[in-house]
Motif scaffolding. Structure first.
Motif, PDB file in Angstrom:
ATOM      1  N   GLN A  34      -0.919  -5.255   9.105  1.00  0.00           N
ATOM      2  CA  GLN A  34      -1.711  -6.274   9.352  1.00  0.00           C
ATOM      3  C   GLN A  34      -2.904  -5.317   9.275  1.00  0.00           C
ATOM      4  O   GLN A  34      -4.826  -5.561   8.967  1.00  0.00           O
ATOM      5  CB  GLN A  34      -2.177  -7.221  10.208  1.00  0.00           C
ATOM      6  CG  GLN A  34      -0.999  -8.266   9.888  1.00  0.00           C
ATOM      7  CD  GLN A  34      -1.209  -9.257  11.031  1.00  0.00           C
ATOM      8  OE1 GLN A  34      -1.878  -9.822  11.644  1.00  0.00           O
ATOM      9  NE2 GLN A  34      -0.843 -10.605  10.222  1.00  0.00           N
ATOM     10  N   ASP A  35      -3.220  -3.967   9.174  1.00  0.00           N
ATOM     11  CA  ASP A  35      -4.029  -2.593   9.365  1.00  0.00           C
ATOM     12  C   ASP A  35      -4.694  -2.775   8.088  1.00  0.00           C
ATOM     13  O   ASP A  35      -3.926  -3.310   7.084  1.00  0.00           O
ATOM     14  CB  ASP A  35      -3.809  -1.669   9.885  1.00  0.00           C
ATOM     15  CG  ASP A  35      -3.307  -1.595  11.186  1.00  0.00           C
ATOM     16  OD1 ASP A  35      -4.141  -2.500  11.730  1.00  0.00           O
ATOM     17  OD2 ASP A  35      -2.839  -0.799  11.921  1.00  0.00           O
ATOM     18  N   ASP A  36      -6.013  -2.517   7.750  1.00  0.00           N
ATOM     19  CA  ASP A  36      -6.244  -2.056   6.142  1.00  0.00           C
ATOM     20  C   ASP A  36      -5.661  -1.410   5.085  1.00  0.00           C
ATOM     21  O   ASP A  36      -4.719  -0.340   5.960  1.00  0.00           O
ATOM     22  CB  ASP A  36      -8.051  -1.420   6.175  1.00  0.00           C
ATOM     23  CG  ASP A  36      -8.583  -2.431   6.551  1.00  0.00           C
ATOM     24  OD1 ASP A  36      -7.998  -3.503   6.798  1.00  0.00           O
ATOM     25  OD2 ASP A  36      -9.696  -1.695   7.287  1.00  0.00           O
ATOM     26  N   SER A  37      -5.160  -1.456   4.108  1.00  0.00           N
ATOM     27  CA  SER A  37      -4.563  -0.275   3.178  1.00  0.00           C
ATOM     28  C   SER A  37      -4.655   0.840   3.035  1.00  0.00           C
ATOM     29  O   SER A  37      -6.161   0.762   2.969  1.00  0.00           O
ATOM     30  CB  SER A  37      -4.305  -1.374   2.140  1.00  0.00           C
ATOM     31  OG  SER A  37      -3.201  -2.719   2.157  1.00  0.00           O
ATOM     32  N   SER A  38      -4.347   1.998   2.636  1.00  0.00           N
ATOM     33  CA  SER A  38      -4.671   2.973   2.561  1.00  0.00           C
ATOM     34  C   SER A  38      -4.961   3.299   1.173  1.00  0.00           C
ATOM     35  O   SER A  38      -5.287   2.141   0.030  1.00  0.00           O
ATOM     36  CB  SER A  38      -3.298   4.208   3.038  1.00  0.00           C
ATOM     37  OG  SER A  38      -2.600   3.791   2.228  1.00  0.00           O
ATOM     38  N   ARG A  39      -6.399   4.226   1.188  1.00  0.00           N
ATOM     39  CA  ARG A  39      -6.726   4.814  -0.163  1.00  0.00           C
ATOM     40  C   ARG A  39      -5.746   4.299  -1.069  1.00  0.00           C
ATOM     41  O   ARG A  39      -5.745   4.285  -2.728  1.00  0.00           O
ATOM     42  CB  ARG A  39      -7.557   5.678  -0.135  1.00  0.00           C
ATOM     43  CG  ARG A  39      -8.900   5.452   0.630  1.00  0.00           C
ATOM     44  CD  ARG A  39      -9.717   6.435   0.509  1.00  0.00           C
ATOM     45  NE  ARG A  39     -11.239   5.935   1.133  1.00  0.00           N
ATOM     46  CZ  ARG A  39     -11.728   6.593   1.103  1.00  0.00           C
ATOM     47  NH1 ARG A  39     -12.325   7.401   0.902  1.00  0.00           N
ATOM     48  NH2 ARG A  39     -12.532   6.482   1.716  1.00  0.00           N
ATOM     49  N   GLN A 116      -1.824  -8.935   4.637  1.00  0.00           N
ATOM     50  CA  GLN A 116      -0.182  -7.307   5.115  1.00  0.00           C
ATOM     51  C   GLN A 116      -1.139  -6.651   3.970  1.00  0.00           C
ATOM     52  O   GLN A 116      -1.679  -6.996   3.083  1.00  0.00           O
ATOM     53  CB  GLN A 116       1.129  -8.043   4.233  1.00  0.00           C
ATOM     54  CG  GLN A 116       1.706  -9.456   5.314  1.00  0.00           C
ATOM     55  CD  GLN A 116       2.171  -8.909   6.156  1.00  0.00           C
ATOM     56  OE1 GLN A 116       2.509  -7.943   7.166  1.00  0.00           O
ATOM     57  NE2 GLN A 116       1.547  -9.941   7.573  1.00  0.00           N
ATOM     58  N   GLN A 117      -0.658  -5.237   4.974  1.00  0.00           N
ATOM     59  CA  GLN A 117      -0.723  -4.070   4.235  1.00  0.00           C
ATOM     60  C   GLN A 117      -0.679  -3.663   3.428  1.00  0.00           C
ATOM     61  O   GLN A 117       1.568  -4.199   3.132  1.00  0.00           O
ATOM     62  CB  GLN A 117      -0.424  -3.115   5.584  1.00  0.00           C
ATOM     63  CG  GLN A 117      -1.450  -1.701   4.873  1.00  0.00           C
ATOM     64  CD  GLN A 117      -1.038  -0.416   6.055  1.00  0.00           C
ATOM     65  OE1 GLN A 117       0.586  -0.256   6.632  1.00  0.00           O
ATOM     66  NE2 GLN A 117      -1.554  -0.642   6.702  1.00  0.00           N
ATOM     67  N   LEU A 118      -0.461  -3.321   1.869  1.00  0.00           N
ATOM     68  CA  LEU A 118       0.081  -2.948   0.943  1.00  0.00           C
ATOM     69  C   LEU A 118       0.818  -2.033   1.285  1.00  0.00           C
ATOM     70  O   LEU A 118      -0.079  -0.570   1.524  1.00  0.00           O
ATOM     71  CB  LEU A 118      -0.788  -3.179  -0.815  1.00  0.00           C
ATOM     72  CG  LEU A 118      -1.727  -4.545  -0.293  1.00  0.00           C
ATOM     73  CD1 LEU A 118      -2.659  -3.759  -2.039  1.00  0.00           C
ATOM     74  CD2 LEU A 118      -1.219  -5.107  -1.295  1.00  0.00           C
ATOM     75  N   ASN A 119       2.209  -1.797   0.680  1.00  0.00           N
ATOM     76  CA  ASN A 119       2.927  -0.469   0.693  1.00  0.00           C
ATOM     77  C   ASN A 119       3.727  -0.709   0.200  1.00  0.00           C
ATOM     78  O   ASN A 119       5.335  -1.190   0.435  1.00  0.00           O
ATOM     79  CB  ASN A 119       3.649  -0.191   2.417  1.00  0.00           C
ATOM     80  CG  ASN A 119       4.203   0.854   2.399  1.00  0.00           C
ATOM     81  OD1 ASN A 119       4.043   2.237   1.600  1.00  0.00           O
ATOM     82  ND2 ASN A 119       4.609   0.549   3.816  1.00  0.00           N
TER      83      ASN A 119
END
Length: 588
Positions: A34-39, A116-119
């Motif tokens: 649930q962390d921020d999504s990376s650039r 949710q973190q985008l991946n």
């Protein structure tokens, strides 16, 4: 040793697992974050959004361009020399690509709403990039081959703008939930303020968008003019080979009040009906005269032209996917068609008490009949026995020598030019006939015929504009339109517009208030300091499994990293679910 409560494990989250699993191939809970999504992942989300909006535009274009599919295939034929329905692979690939990108877009929005973190999975990244590049290449290709067709987008908005506005308003209103969650539930940053301002600007633009609409069908129903007459353009080419007697008969059977044909002059001065410059597409000239198949059709004499079959190509290529609907008798009749002369078509129009609109192609300068083409056409009209007042032709030249016949201009002219040249009728492409232009022409007693009109929505807006007649490749389709597909008074539309704006505003304000209220409660309860992984824990039965043990171990080691000193010892008894700690040699 002191016994503690049993370890807690994760609740099953089937929906979250489904969303993260398909989008990023993260099926296990410990794979999610649930962390921020990376650039990098935000960049891929931007590419996904770009692909979605580009495909949305591309799909809408092909939906409204259905009116001109025949023109597109003809343009491709002129480049390739082979007649094929090129719209089928385009529509199939567009449908697959749009469905795929839309599905990924929905999953991405669920990620954002669930925190949710985008991946994005690497396979999907390849798919998104391939879809984006394919769509861009398609747009560039259409611009090169069929650049004039972009005008239909602006024309179609006269029919679809009110409905697109409501759809866009509902979508942007729903997105307010994500915007509110992003702006309110986090610490304030400059970027969040920019996002909020952009959203507000878009929302206000949608609220005021109807001020820019020009929709002919927003009118009082008492002001609706009579139904436009339908002119069979080359007959009914979707039901029978174009410019043949069977095609003209079919057009009259389906309610066409006039017939339109393309006229070419043969080398011996006989006017005949042919759209193309060559005979390759619509005859068997490759078989009868293989060495002359690329020769201009006007350099054949009438005897040679009459010897060609003009119907078999329709059965073999099936350009409109209608050949299977033909009866055995119809197939036999179509298969024996020959090239139609102008005299034959005019005699049919005279018997049916119909009129004719002729698009005459002048012979090239080296043609023997270059200076006598209009005399040859006059001779055919006289021989057919039709009243000259019921025959209209283009081009609008030699007006002083062509007496008794009606002439129409194919170009958009100002009223000054029309009065100066004494023109009483115009035949315009639908992209050149705006609602205001049509009203001006009709107010000055200038008749307007619009072409090509093959779909109900275009026929409806032209009907509301007051157009007297339209030229159509599909009279069988327009015959089934007894009334404009939608008609609404200005007061009724204003009520819908204002009501939708007020409802949208109320929903947006309510969502932001709701999110703000629950954020305050959440912060006051101190939950912001809790580990999200622990919040979702619940008691589990003592029956152990491999997945349960893995989760226990991960939770314990996480606690060790967060709070236990190096001197602490831990023992895990997975068989009974209890934990034992020791510190400095003392058991707990």
């Amino acid at each position: 040793m002191v016994k503690h409560q049993p370890l807690q494990v994760y609740e099953k989250q089937v929906f979250v697992s489904f969303v993260t699993g398909i989008y990023g191939c993260r099926w296990k809970r410990y794979q999610r974050s649930q962390d921020d999504s990376s650039r990098w992942e935000c960049t891929w989300f931007f590419l996904l959004c770009s692909s979605f909006f580009l495909l949305l535009f591309w799909t809408y274009f092909w939906l409204v361009a259905q009116n001109d599919f025949n023109e597109f295939n003809w343009s491709v034929y002129n480049l390739s020399g082979e007649w094929r329905d090129e719209t089928i692979p385009i529509l199939a690939s567009t449908t697959v690509g749009f469905s795929y990108i839309t599905f990924l877009m929905i999953l991405a929005l669920f990620h954002i709403s669930l925190g949710q973190q985008l991946n994005l999975y690497w396979v999907h990244k390849i798919g998104v990039l391939a879809t984006l590049l394919t769509t861009i290449s398609g747009v560039v290709s259409v611009h090169d081959i069929w650049g004039d067709e972009w005008d239909i987008l602006f024309v179609s908005l006269q029919a679809t703008a009110p409905f697109l506005h409501l759809g866009a308003l509902a979508t942007v209103t729903a997105v307010s939930w994500l915007i509110a969650g992003y702006v309110i539930r986090r610490e304030r940053t400059t970027f969040q303020v920019i996002v909020l301002l952009i959203y507000i600007i878009i929302l206000l633009a949608l609220y005021l968008a109807p001020l820019m609409f020009t929709c002919p069908c927003i009118m009082d129903r008492h002001g609706l003019r009579p139904r436009p007459d339908i002119i069979g353009r080359r007959g009914a080419p979707m039901l029978a080979p174009e410019n043949t007697m069977v095609s003209f008969n079919r057009a009259l059977q389906h309610g066409a009040s006039s017939l339109q044909a393309d006229v070419t002059i043969s080398v011996d001065g006989v006017p005949f009906l042919m759209r193309d410059h060559t005979l390759r597409r619509t005859t068997d000239v490759r078989k009868i005269f293989p060495t002359r198949q690329f020769e201009d059709s006007s350099f054949f004499n009438w005897t040679e032209i009459r010897s060609l079959n003009a119907g078999q190509w329709f059965l073999e290529s099936d350009p409109y996917w209608t050949a299977d609907t033909l009866t055995a008798r119809d197939r036999s009749r179509i298969g024996n068609q020959t090239v139609c002369s102008l005299v034959e078509m005019l005699r049919l129009a005279a018997r049916a008490n119909s009129s004719a609109l002729l698009s005459i192609r002048k012979p090239p300068p080296e043609h023997p009949r270059y200076r006598n083409w209009f005399m040859d056409t006059l001779w055919a009209v006289q021989k057919a026995g039709i009243s000259p007042k019921r025959v209209t032709w283009t081009p609008d030249t030699d007006r002083g020598r062509v007496r008794g016949l009606q002439q129409t201009a194919h170009e958009k002219l100002s009223m000054e030019e029309i009065k100066q040249r004494g023109i009483t009728s115009l035949t315009l492409h639908y992209s050149k006939a705006s609602h205001n232009d049509i009203q001006e022409y009709l107010a000055n007693n200038v008749s307007v015929t619009v072409y090509p009109v093959n779909v109900p929505w275009l026929y409806s807006i032209l009907w509301c504009s007051g157009v007297p007649s339209v030229s159509s490749d599909a009279p069988q389709v327009l015959r089934k339109v007894p009334y404009p597909i939608w008609l609404m008074s200005q007061n009724a539309y204003n009520f819908i517009w204002m009501s939708s704006d007020l409802v949208s505003l109320a929903v947006v304000v309510g969502i932001f208030s709701f999110q703000n209220y629950h954020t305050i409660r959440w912060r006051m309860s101190g939950m912001q300091n809790c580990n999200p992984e622990q919040i979702m824990l619940s008691a589990v039965t003592r029956t152990s499994s491999r997945d349960v043990n893995i989760m226990k171990e991960k939770l314990i080691f996480s606690e060790l990293n967060n709070g236990l000193s190096s001197s602490e010892e831990l023992s895990l008894f997975p068989e009974n679910g209890y934990v034992r700690y020791s510190h400095g040699g003392h058991n707990r």
